[in-house]
Write a protein that holds these residues in place. Structure first.
Motif, PDB file in Angstrom:
ATOM      1  N   TYR A 188      27.595  33.571  38.903  1.00 15.69           N
ATOM      2  CA  TYR A 188      28.515  34.625  39.313  1.00 15.69           C
ATOM      3  C   TYR A 188      29.770  34.593  38.456  1.00 15.69           C
ATOM      4  N   THR A 189      30.208  35.776  38.066  1.00 17.07           N
ATOM      5  CA  THR A 189      31.397  35.918  37.228  1.00 17.07           C
ATOM      6  C   THR A 189      32.495  36.687  37.952  1.00 17.07           C
ATOM      7  N   ALA A 190      32.285  36.911  39.244  1.00 13.23           N
ATOM      8  CA  ALA A 190      33.232  37.668  40.058  1.00 13.23           C
ATOM      9  C   ALA A 190      33.320  37.003  41.429  1.00 13.23           C
ATOM     10  N   PRO A 191      34.331  37.339  42.202  1.00  9.57           N
ATOM     11  CA  PRO A 191      34.445  36.781  43.552  1.00  9.57           C
ATOM     12  C   PRO A 191      33.219  37.113  44.395  1.00  9.57           C
ATOM     13  N   ILE A 192      32.891  36.237  45.326  1.00 10.59           N
ATOM     14  CA  ILE A 192      31.693  36.382  46.151  1.00 10.59           C
ATOM     15  C   ILE A 192      31.691  37.705  46.915  1.00 10.59           C
ATOM     16  N   GLU A 193      32.858  38.230  47.268  1.00 11.20           N
ATOM     17  CA  GLU A 193      32.924  39.518  47.966  1.00 11.20           C
ATOM     18  C   GLU A 193      32.366  40.631  47.080  1.00 11.20           C
ATOM     19  N   ASP A 194      32.626  40.560  45.779  1.00 11.57           N
ATOM     20  CA  ASP A 194      32.096  41.556  44.844  1.00 11.57           C
ATOM     21  C   ASP A 194      30.591  41.403  44.681  1.00 11.57           C
ATOM     22  N   VAL A 195      30.124  40.157  44.683  1.00 12.38           N
ATOM     23  CA  VAL A 195      28.682  39.885  44.615  1.00 12.38           C
ATOM     24  C   VAL A 195      28.002  40.457  45.857  1.00 12.38           C
ATOM     25  N   ASP A 196      28.550  40.170  47.024  1.00 12.52           N
ATOM     26  CA  ASP A 196      27.961  40.640  48.276  1.00 12.52           C
ATOM     27  C   ASP A 196      27.905  42.165  48.349  1.00 12.52           C
ATOM     28  N   ALA A 197      28.842  42.841  47.706  1.00 16.26           N
ATOM     29  CA  ALA A 197      28.855  44.307  47.719  1.00 16.26           C
ATOM     30  C   ALA A 197      27.633  44.895  47.009  1.00 16.26           C
TER      31      ALA A 197
END
Length: 98
Positions: free
Chosen positions: A8-17
């Motif tokens: 992951y290269t972004a915050p987990i909230e962005d991944v979950d989106a």
């Protein structure tokens, strides 16, 4: 055979989106017989996919279509290996040493 490592290269909230679209993409690859296993890393900073294909370029093209990639939330590392030993259930994927 290939191991695809997602980081992951972004915050987990962005991944979950984007997770629902990513799971649908995974399902499509399983239906095509390309993916054999997948899951999150622990700690949850990415994931792993075990895949089969005749060539690396095809796997790289498939990885590029992951919605996670399109959203810019992960990077892929692709490792090719020759599966000379397998569990009986994976026998059809065994390869002769090159």
């Amino acid at each position: 055979m290939f191991v695809l490592e997602l980081t992951y290269t972004a915050p987990i909230e962005d991944v979950d989106a984007v997770l629902e679209a990513h799971v649908a993409w995974l399902d499509a690859q399983y239906e095509k017989g390309i993916f054999l296993a997948s899951g999150r890393k622990d700690p949850r900073d990415g994931g792993m996919i075990l895949a089969v294909s005749e060539d690396r370029a095809a796997i790289e093209r498939i990885a590029a279509t992951d919605p996670f990639v399109g959203a810019g939330v992960c990077a892929y590392r692709v490792t090719e290996f020759v599966a000379t030993k397998t569990a009986p259930e994976l026998e059809r994927y065994r390869e002769a040493p090159r």
